[in-house]
Design a protein around this motif. Sequence first.
Motif, short mmCIF file in Angstrom:
data_model
loop_
_atom_site.label_atom_id
_atom_site.label_comp_id
_atom_site.label_asym_id
_atom_site.label_seq_id
_atom_site.Cartn_x
_atom_site.Cartn_y
_atom_site.Cartn_z
N THR A 20 0.83 -1.20 0.00
CA THR A 20 0.00 0.00 0.00
C THR A 20 0.87 1.25 0.00
O THR A 20 1.83 1.36 0.76
N ARG A 21 0.53 2.18 -0.88
CA ARG A 21 1.32 3.41 -0.98
C ARG A 21 0.99 4.37 0.16
O ARG A 21 -0.10 4.34 0.73
N THR A 22 1.94 5.24 0.44
CA THR A 22 1.72 6.28 1.44
C THR A 22 0.85 7.39 0.85
O THR A 22 0.69 7.49 -0.38
N VAL A 23 0.33 8.25 1.71
CA VAL A 23 -0.44 9.39 1.24
C VAL A 23 0.40 10.27 0.32
O VAL A 23 -0.07 10.73 -0.73
N GLN A 24 1.64 10.48 0.68
CA GLN A 24 2.53 11.31 -0.15
C GLN A 24 2.72 10.70 -1.53
O GLN A 24 2.73 11.42 -2.54
N GLN A 25 2.83 9.39 -1.60
CA GLN A 25 2.99 8.71 -2.89
C GLN A 25 1.73 8.80 -3.72
O GLN A 25 1.78 8.96 -4.95
#
Length: 263
Positions: free
Chosen positions: A2-7
Amino acid sequence: MTRTVQQLFDLSGRVALVTGGSRGLGLQLAQALGEAGAKVMLSARKADELEEATARLQSQGIDARWIAADCAREEDIHRLASETLQRLGDIDILVNNAGAAWGAPAEDHPLEAWDKVMNLNIRGYFILSQYVGKHSMIPRRRGSIVNVASIAGLGGNPPDMKTIAYNTSKGAVINFTRALAAEWGRYGIRVNAICPGFFPSKMTRGTLQAMGEERLAAHAPLNRLGDDEDLKGTVVLFASDAGKHITGQWLAVDGGVSVVTGG
């Protein structure tokens, strides 16, 4: 993983075309996309304003270019899209923002003014979306289209704001957004709309003077007008993977005006 919010919000490597991007709301939208990492192509009618806007973005480290075009003219729209594809490659994000307004009582509204508003505010959106979709987004089965509508498209105005063509065109933009999202979802293309409220940079000086900033702000539960930051988060959400499961939606960014007016 799962990607981070920033990503999810990162637009690095993507190309955005923003019409009406030389000033006001369009420039704010372009700046937001550029700050998130996108390469940005600005378009408007006046080359001098585009040069100034592009230099401003470039001074902030944004990869920005410009093309002068009149988005009320089909040949200009096709040239704009074709040249953007040639210079920057495939278009990942299209922001349809170029627009016009005309104030006149409905009973005396000039037909040529009605046609001018409709040609730019909705016909131009369709022609550019059609070209970008057919030549870039549909073949790659991906893309995000963000249409700038208005809370004026949600209903009427106070009696002293006689802008029937503008209201009608922005209502059309909202349903155009929903219809196109339904049709192009199978291609992985998302289509959403932003409905700004009262922004000084969006309104003519005459309208601001006639209505008064304090009076306009008083219509909003937040008791203020929109500023140069208020659309940035919304456009990046719609353009990025953070909004990858959002399509066919409109969002009022208006300080709550549409809540109290029933839009």
